[in-house]
Scaffold this active site. Sequence first.
Site, mmCIF file in Angstrom:
data_model
loop_
_atom_site.group_PDB
_atom_site.id
_atom_site.type_symbol
_atom_site.label_atom_id
_atom_site.label_comp_id
_atom_site.label_asym_id
_atom_site.label_seq_id
_atom_site.Cartn_x
_atom_site.Cartn_y
_atom_site.Cartn_z
ATOM 1 N N ARG A 237 -18.562 -18.160 57.915
ATOM 2 C CA ARG A 237 -17.833 -17.479 58.983
ATOM 3 C C ARG A 237 -18.601 -17.726 60.280
ATOM 4 O O ARG A 237 -19.849 -17.744 60.281
ATOM 5 C CB ARG A 237 -17.762 -15.964 58.717
ATOM 6 N N GLU A 266 -12.009 -17.420 66.924
ATOM 7 C CA GLU A 266 -11.028 -18.424 66.470
ATOM 8 C C GLU A 266 -9.628 -17.975 66.878
ATOM 9 O O GLU A 266 -9.360 -16.774 66.867
ATOM 10 C CB GLU A 266 -11.096 -18.573 64.951
ATOM 11 N N HIS A 284 -11.266 -24.540 61.029
ATOM 12 C CA HIS A 284 -11.257 -23.618 59.877
ATOM 13 C C HIS A 284 -10.276 -24.094 58.783
ATOM 14 O O HIS A 284 -9.242 -23.482 58.542
ATOM 15 C CB HIS A 284 -10.902 -22.190 60.329
HETATM 16 C C1 DGY Z 1 -11.165 -17.923 53.037
HETATM 17 O O1 DGY Z 1 -10.359 -17.932 52.105
HETATM 18 O O2 DGY Z 1 -11.921 -16.959 53.241
HETATM 19 C C2 DGY Z 1 -11.155 -19.111 53.916
HETATM 20 O O3 DGY Z 1 -12.189 -19.117 54.834
HETATM 21 C C3 DGY Z 1 -9.855 -19.169 54.658
HETATM 22 O O4 DGY Z 1 -9.755 -18.058 55.490
#
Ligand code: DGY
Length: 325
Positions: A237, A266, A284
């Site tokens: 993240r 984001e 992402h």
């Molecule tokens: C998740 O599944 O957490 C991925 O990062 C997509 O958001």
Amino acid sequence: MKKTVLAFSRITPEMTERLQQDFEVIVPNPKHGDIAAQFNEALPQAHGLIGVGRKLGRAQLENAARLEVVSSISVGYDNYDLAYFNQRGLMLTNTPDVLTESTADLAFTLIMSSARRVAELDAWTKAGQWQASVGPALFGCDVHGKTLGIVGMGNIGAAVARRGRLGFGMPILYSGNSRKTALEQELGAQFRSLEQLLAEADFVCLVVPLSEKTQHLISHRELALMKPSAILVNISRGPVVDEAALIEALQKGQIRGAGLDVYEKEPLAESPLFQLKNAVTLPHVGSATTETRDAMAERAMSNLRSALLGQRPQDLVNPQAWKPL
Ligand code: DGY
């Protein structure tokens, strides 16, 4: 009477149709005006929510008086205020496992692209700059045989480590909350403190969930511990990295480069990162393959259906919210 499901993103017409076999389904439609307004208007009727990418806590869910479950189409659940969910007895489900291998593939894509300057050289070639054989100014660095440091050895971290060890002959270091003795045996992985790992690894791959503890886990001090030749890869993240500190380190050439899939804010519409040739920036897309996104949607629909039909969902994040009939 059928319960009501409110979808907040990533719901296809086919998924809607299937959910309609058991539930009333509301899908906000941009053609009918503001999506957020439609969502808020429908919220009081909803027994279940399904989607991803929306922050949900007290402020957003106060009007959701009938709500029983939020089924997130993601493995990460840092968007949800778990303490509030628990206090209200709201179930939260996620989609683990099905995205592990695709996300590990993307970590390796970033490792390879950063090391071999793929994005930069692609742009250079397409700009017609290939007039003579490429010289040292455009050389990359090797990946095979280099040391791979995994920060956060969960399922995805282990999948990245396997690729590194078995595919590229990389010695594996890892840091985290606990020792993984089975993986140590399987891959010869060695446990290190974060500081030691940063000092030794050629590639540092961040795979930790976002929490208060991991917010800005990598900042000025940690970047300064890395080798000048090392590459940082973040598939976890954005807020795990202090982005301003990273940009500064990349601008100064304090580390070789970074491969990033996630950002503090984001979508990333504008950033000094866009000016940096030593940063590979992806939007992402860790789980963004057709097969994996389909599997995540299946899993999320199955969790939602179970929760609303009185069965314990497979991927219940907060088991304390489960009330058997
Ligand atoms: C998740 O599944 O957490 C991925 O990062 C997509 O958001």
